[in-house]
Scaffold this active site. Structure first.
Site, mmCIF file in Angstrom:
data_model
loop_
_atom_site.group_PDB
_atom_site.id
_atom_site.type_symbol
_atom_site.label_atom_id
_atom_site.label_comp_id
_atom_site.label_asym_id
_atom_site.label_seq_id
_atom_site.Cartn_x
_atom_site.Cartn_y
_atom_site.Cartn_z
ATOM 1 N N GLY A 97 0.787 -1.350 0.165
ATOM 2 C CA GLY A 97 0.293 0.095 0.187
ATOM 3 C C GLY A 97 1.115 1.075 0.361
ATOM 4 O O GLY A 97 0.813 1.491 -1.408
ATOM 5 N N ARG A 118 -4.372 13.856 -4.262
ATOM 6 C CA ARG A 118 -5.250 14.121 -3.006
ATOM 7 C C ARG A 118 -6.037 14.914 -2.408
ATOM 8 O O ARG A 118 -6.542 15.161 -1.188
ATOM 9 C CB ARG A 118 -3.568 13.825 -2.407
ATOM 10 C CG ARG A 118 -3.235 12.546 -2.683
ATOM 11 C CD ARG A 118 -1.313 12.660 -2.121
ATOM 12 N NE ARG A 118 -1.047 11.603 -1.912
ATOM 13 C CZ ARG A 118 -0.053 11.044 -2.457
ATOM 14 N NH1 ARG A 118 1.157 11.524 -2.197
ATOM 15 N NH2 ARG A 118 0.229 9.558 -2.524
ATOM 16 N N GLN A 165 -19.796 13.987 20.577
ATOM 17 C CA GLN A 165 -19.540 14.358 21.282
ATOM 18 C C GLN A 165 -20.733 15.316 22.656
ATOM 19 O O GLN A 165 -21.626 14.725 22.857
ATOM 20 C CB GLN A 165 -18.377 14.729 22.064
ATOM 21 C CG GLN A 165 -17.951 14.927 23.258
ATOM 22 C CD GLN A 165 -18.138 13.812 23.905
ATOM 23 O OE1 GLN A 165 -17.414 12.431 23.030
ATOM 24 N NE2 GLN A 165 -17.720 13.254 25.193
ATOM 25 N N GLU A 224 -5.605 6.821 -0.508
ATOM 26 C CA GLU A 224 -4.625 7.829 -2.130
ATOM 27 C C GLU A 224 -2.952 8.909 -1.132
ATOM 28 O O GLU A 224 -3.046 9.683 -1.008
ATOM 29 C CB GLU A 224 -5.543 9.111 -2.042
ATOM 30 C CG GLU A 224 -6.122 8.615 -2.697
ATOM 31 C CD GLU A 224 -6.828 9.857 -4.106
ATOM 32 O OE1 GLU A 224 -5.998 10.189 -4.195
ATOM 33 O OE2 GLU A 224 -8.366 9.405 -4.227
ATOM 34 N N GLY A 225 -2.845 7.100 -0.236
ATOM 35 C CA GLY A 225 -1.585 7.679 1.008
ATOM 36 C C GLY A 225 -1.780 8.072 2.294
ATOM 37 O O GLY A 225 -2.605 9.160 2.274
HETATM 38 N N1 COS Z 1 6.066 13.226 -6.647
HETATM 39 C C1 COS Z 1 6.630 12.987 -8.320
HETATM 40 N N2 COS Z 1 7.405 12.591 -7.785
HETATM 41 C C2 COS Z 1 7.765 11.168 -7.026
HETATM 42 C C3 COS Z 1 6.848 11.381 -5.338
HETATM 43 C C4 COS Z 1 5.976 12.373 -5.787
HETATM 44 N N3 COS Z 1 5.298 12.842 -4.818
HETATM 45 N N4 COS Z 1 6.829 10.748 -4.905
HETATM 46 C C5 COS Z 1 8.432 10.576 -5.572
HETATM 47 N N5 COS Z 1 8.439 10.443 -5.982
HETATM 48 C C6 COS Z 1 10.157 10.147 -7.310
HETATM 49 C C7 COS Z 1 11.354 10.210 -6.443
HETATM 50 O O1 COS Z 1 11.786 11.276 -7.223
HETATM 51 C C8 COS Z 1 11.961 9.536 -7.824
HETATM 52 O O2 COS Z 1 12.303 9.686 -9.213
HETATM 53 P P1 COS Z 1 13.925 9.161 -9.345
HETATM 54 O O3 COS Z 1 13.763 7.789 -9.702
HETATM 55 O O4 COS Z 1 13.566 10.158 -11.086
HETATM 56 O O5 COS Z 1 15.448 9.689 -8.463
HETATM 57 C C9 COS Z 1 10.951 8.467 -7.643
HETATM 58 O O6 COS Z 1 9.840 8.553 -7.203
HETATM 59 C C10 COS Z 1 11.238 7.226 -6.408
HETATM 60 O O7 COS Z 1 10.929 8.119 -4.862
HETATM 61 P P2 COS Z 1 11.386 7.393 -3.518
HETATM 62 O O8 COS Z 1 12.726 6.659 -3.608
HETATM 63 O O9 COS Z 1 11.173 8.668 -2.255
HETATM 64 O O10 COS Z 1 9.929 6.018 -2.942
HETATM 65 P P3 COS Z 1 9.988 5.448 -2.549
HETATM 66 O O11 COS Z 1 10.107 3.916 -2.604
HETATM 67 O O12 COS Z 1 10.819 5.001 -1.292
HETATM 68 O O13 COS Z 1 8.478 6.112 -1.614
HETATM 69 C C11 COS Z 1 6.795 7.122 -1.702
HETATM 70 C C12 COS Z 1 7.797 7.709 -2.194
HETATM 71 C C13 COS Z 1 6.457 6.536 -0.371
HETATM 72 C C14 COS Z 1 6.090 8.783 -1.038
HETATM 73 C C15 COS Z 1 5.704 6.299 -2.365
HETATM 74 O O14 COS Z 1 5.565 5.288 -2.569
HETATM 75 C C16 COS Z 1 4.245 6.798 -2.331
HETATM 76 O O15 COS Z 1 3.551 7.660 -2.266
HETATM 77 N N6 COS Z 1 3.215 6.246 -1.768
HETATM 78 C C17 COS Z 1 1.760 6.407 -0.800
HETATM 79 C C18 COS Z 1 0.981 5.763 -3.176
HETATM 80 C C19 COS Z 1 -0.492 5.950 -1.996
HETATM 81 O O16 COS Z 1 -0.308 7.059 -1.796
HETATM 82 N N7 COS Z 1 -1.003 4.934 -2.059
HETATM 83 C C20 COS Z 1 -2.039 5.140 -2.353
HETATM 84 C C21 COS Z 1 -2.789 4.150 -3.619
HETATM 85 S S1 COS Z 1 -4.777 5.598 -3.858
HETATM 86 S S2 COS Z 1 -6.283 4.653 -2.743
#
Ligand code: COS
Length: 379
Positions: free
Chosen positions: A131, A243, A336, A363-364
């Site tokens: 997720g 979001r 409440q 959505e995160g």
């Molecule tokens: N907007 C644009 N680009 C983003 C970003 C954002 N909000 N967050 C990360 N990125 C990009 C980074 O810049 C990086 O790009 P490069 O490879 O070009 O350097 C890449 O994505 C990977 O980023 P990162 O290493 O930070 O990724 P992580 O795996 O550590 O995770 C989070 C990033 C946790 C922020 C992401 O997985 C996330 O948003 N998770 C929640 C998902 C979600 O909202 N799910 C709900 C689904 S819909 S109900």
């Protein structure tokens, strides 16, 4: 210059959505919630009024509304029922990847037909085991000549299985992690694509939420949005926008919690006077109002940034986290204020709390929003 006024068109959409919420959604919301039933007729009416799939571009015959327009509508529908709003919102979520990364042919082929009826889109990123860690997705994509074959499953998908088109995120090269993700459009009746409705949700029970199952689902490569390997970026860029409507629905919940509480507190007599004469109640109402106003401002601001092509990653996360935290707080305080009556479903406030909880999760999660905000601070 700061201008807080709405355009005439925005005022018209606001009043249309408010009336729809008052006349159609509010009288029926409790029943759909209790029965855990998808409101077919309400979605049909939303489509007829032009409140469904509002962001489909004008180039293919849609309204092409902006995000501020969408959040103005979203507050009103969320006020009536967050579960019903999530149906509309999740469809806009399924359309947004097309605005981020599709070509004209894909817009024409997939988005234009959605305008013909009360048809839905969906966005399939989350999996049972992935997720928050969206880059760890396990749904697999393989290439075969001009096709792409998908295998795996997706979890918690709003409109899942009902939607005519679903944007599915899959990994074709696990070793590449987020750079090995592809975004693929899957049409409803594609062989091997099935779903299972998820039952027993605490709130937002009118939304149809499903697990999607993909067993050798074969679609043409022409269904890939953007470049192969760009899928994760498309998902993130989508969520940076979508979001904000979650925040809008949350603002609607908070406003409803206040309205219900003001009404009840003016009618309920204790110690010989209406309870709104007591500071204990007045202070709660004031805190709810402070929360409502700041949440709406944060929401409008984030939408404004998107509409004006300005950096909005942090603002969207701020709006989503703050507004959904406020919605839960306001719903909780509304219960409440209602005392024992707030705890039974004869009054609408217990549903507000059940519905609001999900806004902190989907959505995160709000923990992810705070990580996003903090990363932007340290960039
Ligand atoms: N907007 C644009 N680009 C983003 C970003 C954002 N909000 N967050 C990360 N990125 C990009 C980074 O810049 C990086 O790009 P490069 O490879 O070009 O350097 C890449 O994505 C990977 O980023 P990162 O290493 O930070 O990724 P992580 O795996 O550590 O995770 C989070 C990033 C946790 C922020 C992401 O997985 C996330 O948003 N998770 C929640 C998902 C979600 O909202 N799910 C709900 C689904 S819909 S109900």
């Amino acid at each position: 210059m700061i201008d807080f006024s709405l355009t005439n068109e925005q005022k018209q959409f606001q009043s249309l959505a408010r009336q729809f919420s008052k006349d159609i959604i509010i009288p029926q919301a409790a029943e759909f919630d209790q029965k855990e039933e998808y409101p077919v007729e309400i979605v049909k009416q939303a489509h007829e009024l032009g409140l469904l799939n509002t962001i489909i571009p004008e180039s293919v015959g849609g309204l092409g509304l902006g995000l501020l327009d969408e959040v103005i509508i979203g507050e009103e529908i969320g006020y009536g029922c967050m579960g019903i709003y999530t149906i509309l919102m999740a469809s806009e979520l399924g359309i947004t990847p097309f605005l981020v990364a599709s070509n004209d042919e894909q817009k024409e082929r997939f988005l234009a037909p959605l305008l013909d009826g009360p048809k839905l889109a969906a966005f399939a990123l989350s999996e049972a085991d992935n997720g928050s860690d969206a880059a760890g997705l396990k749904t697999r994509a393989e290439f075969d000549a001009d096709d792409i074959i998908l295998n795996g499953s997706k979890m918690w998908i709003s409109n899942g299985g009902l939607a005519d088109i679903t944007v599915v995120f899959a990994n074709y090269a696990p070793e590449k992690k987020h750079k090995g993700v592809v975004a693929v459009v899957v049409e409803k009746d594609t062989p091997g694509f099935s779903h299972q409705k998820i039952h027993g949700k605490m709130g937002q029970r009118a939304t149809y939420t499903a697990e999607l199952i993909l067993e050798n689902v074969r679609v043409p490569k022409a269904n890939i949005l953007g470049e192969i390997g760009e899928g994760f970026s498309i998902a993130m860029k989508t969520l940076n926008k979508t979001r904000i409507p979650v925040a809008a629905g949350s603002v609607g919940i908070a406003r409803r919690a206040i309205d219900e509480s003001v009404k009840y507190a003016s009618e309920r007599i204790a110690f010989g006077k209406p309870i709104n004469r007591f500071q204990a109640i007045q202070l709660k109402l004031a805190d709810m109002k402070i929360g409502l106003e700041t949440a709406r401002l944060a929401t409008y601001y984030a939408a404004y940034l998107v509409d004006n092509n300005m950096p909005h990653i942090s603002a969207a996360a701020v709006a989503k986290a703050h507004a959904s935290d406020i919605a839960l707080m306001a719903a909780n305080e509304a219960i409440q204020i209602h005392g024992g009556f707030g705890y039974i479903n004869e009054f609408p406030v217990e549903k507000l709390l059940r519905d609001a909880k999900l806004n902190q999760i989907y959505e995160g999660t709000n923990e992810i929003q705070r990580i996003v905000i903090s990363r932007e601070l340290n960039r």
